[in-house]
Design an enzyme around this catalytic site. Structure first.
Site, short mmCIF file in Angstrom:
data_model
loop_
_atom_site.label_atom_id
_atom_site.label_comp_id
_atom_site.label_asym_id
_atom_site.label_seq_id
_atom_site.Cartn_x
_atom_site.Cartn_y
_atom_site.Cartn_z
CG HIS A 155 -1.76 -1.19 1.37
ND1 HIS A 155 -2.65 -1.60 0.40
CD2 HIS A 155 -1.84 -2.11 2.37
CE1 HIS A 155 -3.24 -2.71 0.79
NE2 HIS A 155 -2.77 -3.05 1.97
CG HIS A 159 -6.13 -6.06 1.17
ND1 HIS A 159 -6.96 -5.47 2.09
CD2 HIS A 159 -4.87 -5.87 1.60
CE1 HIS A 159 -6.22 -4.95 3.06
NE2 HIS A 159 -4.95 -5.16 2.78
#
Length: 327
Positions: free
Chosen positions: A55, A217
């Site tokens: 991320h 995700h």
């Protein structure tokens, strides 16, 4: 799969080494861990966050004066272990305790809670703030309740400023709980993310498809359809946010358009412009803006819109200068 890596199993360790090697004035690695901590001296409650890697720049990019004290880098899309989180708390505790900022994923919640118990056994005061800003779906893969996504970055910034002012662990936790309720996010995806050790995208979309509400995700969203123009996408997303907030003309909000990793800034700025126009048409005062890649999903194409309800104090904290590599 085309990626500039060596062995897929080594990507997080090598990324952390490269990160601290690139910015030694900002960051250091806690020995024998995947914890990144600030290099400067400070005397306040420690703010600790983290999660699965992939991320970037979250969360390590927000470590430094005015934001986080440490970030724990788990394996790709995998929660860091309790012992790693515990090491982050120990490395940054200045005798004033620690506040953990946790995204609402089952593994993160469980492991951060276990680390909290470990720290408390060493007489370190620890509290946590759970971020669940994603309003796209109520329950999703890896969560009970709403997911924590890009709004987490705004929590880092605001609570980091309050910690710098000298607020206690309890004061930060109470403020943070109220703050999270005023931050809401909806994301969209144009393509899936490829985890290096998997070697293929987590989901696929046709060339003319998009999906509303996809998680960071690659968790499923709430609708898949033919791709729309930026202004049409903005209308859908702002409509969901409006229904959630129930705003009135004259209200003050911040707008944060976040890229998922593979969407050019050109497109993010176009999207922001369309979102802002819709808010202003509703009489909303846009008092803070942020556009860029802050909470990504590897090589996913897409973007999220986060809105935060503002008052003068929040605006001031969001605009305070910080010493981090990514804000």
């Amino acid at each position: 799969m085309k990626k500039i890596i060596n062995q897929p199993k080594d990507v997080v360790e090598e990324m952390v080494a490269g990160l601290v090697g690139s910015y030694p004035d900002y960051l250091k690695q806690v020995p024998e861990t995947l914890v990144v901590a600030r290099t400067d001296e400070f005397d306040s409650v420690a703010l600790v966050s983290g999660g699965g890697s992939g991320h970037e720049p979250s969360h390590a990019g927000f470590v430094g004066d005015g934001m986080l004290s440490a970030a724990v880098c788990g394996q790709v899309f995998t929660s860091p272990t309790p012992d790693q989180i515990y090491e982050a708390i120990k490395a940054t505790d200045k005798g004033k305790g620690a506040l953990m900022i946790v995204k609402n994923y089952s593994g993160d919640v469980m492991n951060f809670d276990m680390a909290k118990e470990m720290a408390e056994m060493e007489d370190i005061e620890v509290a946590s703030v759970l971020v669940d800003d994603d309003i796209a779906v109520e329950d999703s893969t890896y969560t009970q309740g709403r997911r924590g996504v890009a709004g987490t970055v705004l929590v880092h910034k605001i609570l980091g400023g309050l910690a710098r002012e000298g607020k206690s662990v309890n004061e930060l936790a109470v403020y943070g709980e109220a703050l999270v309720k005023d931050i809401k996010t909806v994301g969209i995806a144009l393509s899936g993310a490829t985890v290096p050790e998997v070697g293929k995208p987590g989901f696929t979309l046709d060339d003319d498809e998009m999906e509303y509400g996809v998680g960071i995700h690659g968790e499923p969203g709430y609708r898949r359809e033919k791709i729309k123009t930026s202004s049409e996408i903005a209308k859908e997303v702002v409509g969901k946010l409006k229904a959630e907030f129930g705003w009135q003309s004259g209200d003050s909000y911040g707008v944060f358009v976040n890229g998922m990793g593979a969407t050019p800034l050109m497109e993010l700025f176009i999207y922001f412009n369309d979102v802002k126009a819709l808010l202003e048409a509703d009489g909303i005062k846009v008092a803070f803006t942020k556009v860029g890649n802050y909470m990504t999903s590897l090589d996913m194409a897409g973007a999220s819109v986060t809105l935060i309800k503002l008052d003068d104090k929040r605006v001031s904290l969001l605009n305070e200068p910080v010493h981090t590599i990514a804000w």
